[in-house]
Design an enzyme around this catalytic site. Sequence first.
Site, PDB file in Angstrom:
ATOM      1  N   CYS A 112       0.817  -1.234   0.000  1.00 41.57           N
ATOM      2  CA  CYS A 112       0.000   0.000   0.000  1.00 41.57           C
ATOM      3  C   CYS A 112       0.843   1.274   0.000  1.00 41.57           C
ATOM      4  CB  CYS A 112      -0.943   0.000   1.189  1.00 41.57           C
ATOM      5  SG  CYS A 112      -2.137  -1.333   1.106  1.00 41.57           S
ATOM      6  N   HIS A 249      -3.245   6.909   2.148  1.00 40.08           N
ATOM      7  CA  HIS A 249      -3.675   5.596   1.687  1.00 40.08           C
ATOM      8  C   HIS A 249      -5.012   5.276   2.356  1.00 40.08           C
ATOM      9  CE1 HIS A 249      -4.135   1.443   1.040  1.00 40.08           C
ATOM     10  NE2 HIS A 249      -3.808   1.103   2.274  1.00 40.08           N
ATOM     11  N   ASN A 279     -10.141  -0.330  -0.145  1.00 38.93           N
ATOM     12  CA  ASN A 279      -8.680  -0.213  -0.099  1.00 38.93           C
ATOM     13  C   ASN A 279      -8.131  -0.779  -1.414  1.00 38.93           C
ATOM     14  OD1 ASN A 279      -5.944  -0.712   0.276  1.00 38.93           O
ATOM     15  ND2 ASN A 279      -6.165  -1.375   2.399  1.00 38.93           N
TER      16      ASN A 279
HETATM   17  N1  ACO Z   1     -17.900  -8.967   9.274  1.00 34.53           N
HETATM   18  C1  ACO Z   1     -18.260  -9.230  10.547  1.00 34.53           C
HETATM   19  N2  ACO Z   1     -17.379  -9.469  11.511  1.00 34.53           N
HETATM   20  C2  ACO Z   1     -16.066  -9.421  11.196  1.00 34.53           C
HETATM   21  C3  ACO Z   1     -15.618  -9.151   9.883  1.00 34.53           C
HETATM   22  C4  ACO Z   1     -16.594  -8.915   8.907  1.00 34.53           C
HETATM   23  N3  ACO Z   1     -16.285  -8.653   7.631  1.00 34.53           N
HETATM   24  N4  ACO Z   1     -14.279  -9.154   9.881  1.00 34.53           N
HETATM   25  C5  ACO Z   1     -13.890  -9.427  11.129  1.00 34.53           C
HETATM   26  N5  ACO Z   1     -14.963  -9.600  11.917  1.00 34.53           N
HETATM   27  C6  ACO Z   1     -15.010  -9.920  13.349  1.00 34.53           C
HETATM   28  C7  ACO Z   1     -13.773 -10.670  13.792  1.00 34.53           C
HETATM   29  O1  ACO Z   1     -13.880 -12.048  13.518  1.00 34.53           O
HETATM   30  C8  ACO Z   1     -13.774 -10.362  15.272  1.00 34.53           C
HETATM   31  O2  ACO Z   1     -14.695 -11.215  15.898  1.00 34.53           O
HETATM   32  P1  ACO Z   1     -14.348 -11.832  17.351  1.00 34.53           P
HETATM   33  O3  ACO Z   1     -14.252 -10.642  18.259  1.00 34.53           O
HETATM   34  O4  ACO Z   1     -15.532 -12.713  17.608  1.00 34.53           O
HETATM   35  O5  ACO Z   1     -13.054 -12.564  17.183  1.00 34.53           O
HETATM   36  C9  ACO Z   1     -14.315  -8.937  15.331  1.00 34.53           C
HETATM   37  O6  ACO Z   1     -15.003  -8.728  14.087  1.00 34.53           O
HETATM   38  C10 ACO Z   1     -13.250  -7.880  15.484  1.00 34.53           C
HETATM   39  O7  ACO Z   1     -12.185  -8.190  14.562  1.00 34.53           O
HETATM   40  P2  ACO Z   1     -10.993  -7.220  14.307  1.00 34.53           P
HETATM   41  O8  ACO Z   1     -10.037  -7.815  13.344  1.00 34.53           O
HETATM   42  O9  ACO Z   1     -10.468  -6.755  15.644  1.00 34.53           O
HETATM   43  O10 ACO Z   1     -11.820  -6.032  13.593  1.00 34.53           O
HETATM   44  P3  ACO Z   1     -11.367  -4.568  13.316  1.00 34.53           P
HETATM   45  O11 ACO Z   1     -12.331  -3.639  13.903  1.00 34.53           O
HETATM   46  O12 ACO Z   1      -9.910  -4.369  13.639  1.00 34.53           O
HETATM   47  O13 ACO Z   1     -11.546  -4.471  11.733  1.00 34.53           O
HETATM   48  C11 ACO Z   1     -10.098  -4.465   9.805  1.00 34.53           C
HETATM   49  C12 ACO Z   1     -10.810  -5.309  10.852  1.00 34.53           C
HETATM   50  C13 ACO Z   1     -11.168  -3.739   9.009  1.00 34.53           C
HETATM   51  C14 ACO Z   1      -9.290  -5.367   8.886  1.00 34.53           C
HETATM   52  C15 ACO Z   1      -9.189  -3.446  10.528  1.00 34.53           C
HETATM   53  O14 ACO Z   1      -8.424  -4.109  11.499  1.00 34.53           O
HETATM   54  C16 ACO Z   1      -8.265  -2.693   9.625  1.00 34.53           C
HETATM   55  O15 ACO Z   1      -8.682  -1.888   8.846  1.00 34.53           O
HETATM   56  N6  ACO Z   1      -6.944  -2.901   9.817  1.00 34.53           N
HETATM   57  C17 ACO Z   1      -5.910  -2.128   9.140  1.00 34.53           C
HETATM   58  C18 ACO Z   1      -5.761  -2.475   7.685  1.00 34.53           C
HETATM   59  C19 ACO Z   1      -4.568  -1.745   7.134  1.00 34.53           C
HETATM   60  O16 ACO Z   1      -4.304  -0.611   7.437  1.00 34.53           O
HETATM   61  N7  ACO Z   1      -3.758  -2.448   6.366  1.00 34.53           N
HETATM   62  C20 ACO Z   1      -2.527  -1.866   5.875  1.00 34.53           C
HETATM   63  C21 ACO Z   1      -2.610  -1.566   4.493  1.00 34.53           C
HETATM   64  S1  ACO Z   1      -3.200  -2.915   3.573  1.00 34.53           S
HETATM   65  C22 ACO Z   1      -1.869  -3.500   2.650  1.00 34.53           C
HETATM   66  O17 ACO Z   1      -0.744  -3.126   2.808  1.00 34.53           O
HETATM   67  C23 ACO Z   1      -2.203  -4.544   1.656  1.00 34.53           C
END
Ligand code: ACO
Length: 331
Positions: A112, A249, A279
């Site tokens: 990214c 990003h 993204n």
């Molecule tokens: N729908 C419903 N529930 C979900 C989903 C979904 N699509 N995805 C995850 N959950 C659940 C998980 O299973 C978890 O359930 P649990 O508590 O029972 O275990 C709960 O939601 C919380 O999961 P988290 O992973 O903590 O969710 P979070 O709020 O952090 O959101 C996300 C996930 C959107 C991926 C977020 O962490 C994020 O945006 N992270 C950063 C991404 C990023 O910046 N990446 C870098 C660039 S990308 C690259 O370089 C390719």
Amino acid sequence: MGRSAVVAGLGAWTPPRVVTNDMLAAELDTSDEWIRTRTGIDRRHVVDPGTSTGHLATEAGRRALESAGTARVDLVVLATSTPDRPCPATAPVVAARLGLAGVGAFDVAAVCTGFVYALATAAGLIGTSVADSVLVIGADTFSTITDPADRTTRVVFGDGAGAVVLRAGDDEQPGALRGFDLGSDGNGVDLITVAAGGSEHREADADGWFRMAGAQVFAQAVRRMSESVRTSLTRVGWTGDDVDLVVPHQANVRILDACARDLGIPTERVAKNIDRVGNTVAGSIPLALADAATRGVLKPDARVVLTGFGGGLTWGSTALTWPDITAAYDD
Ligand code: ACO
């Protein structure tokens, strides 16, 4: 005055097929409400079989050349981590499709952060007179590498591409790229990865899908992008108050809001198009730029900071005063 790389054209492109949150919720254990509130995404564009990163890169590149009013550049640099093939690079094929066979062309892989790394590379090659003009493209098709059954990644990513034409100019003119900051920390290699398919893991049962430790990456993304913006601002002698638009990003709207809070910059001065494209990895920053420019959010002479964070881990930023150009992008 010094020789500098100056933004002379901007274009972007997304494939026509739109996938809404409800369409994903019909296949996965997720909901429109969860995706919107946890990521800020309403929909994303996804390629059809037969369309690859190289096609998206070509469309975005064509538009950037049109925007710059030229058919020729000396070099093509493509930021991507979903190349058409593991070998060779995709940039030469894109250059040939654009009628540029013969010019130098290569890929840059920083996930990214790829577009910022590619800009820095191109700016360096212009600064040292290796090239007078460079087409810099960011393009990715993460729908081709995300596990269809993985709700944590599939809802986040979309396919798309954006590009700029850089020309040699002077460092005081609008469009001159300044104050680059680049960083990496390979200790985080496993947090954002496709483990198989390279030279390291060749066993038949190795995981070939893209995987992301979302929650661990979240905090890093906020910290690294905020710190990197501060470094770029210091290098160009601006404060947060001087910045008209941060173009980050588009990782997650909550990450963008947290960065804005951390930097003390009102969230209205942070470009956001993640709701409509998700993204798009290396395509993300130029797509957000094209969106802001075509909507009139980004105006000539605005002071702009671009910042990215992604796999590697990698991060980086650059600053510029926005030039008087017309972006080529149909949302
Ligand atoms: N729908 C419903 N529930 C979900 C989903 C979904 N699509 N995805 C995850 N959950 C659940 C998980 O299973 C978890 O359930 P649990 O508590 O029972 O275990 C709960 O939601 C919380 O999961 P988290 O992973 O903590 O969710 P979070 O709020 O952090 O959101 C996300 C996930 C959107 C991926 C977020 O962490 C994020 O945006 N992270 C950063 C991404 C990023 O910046 N990446 C870098 C660039 S990308 C690259 O370089 C390719």
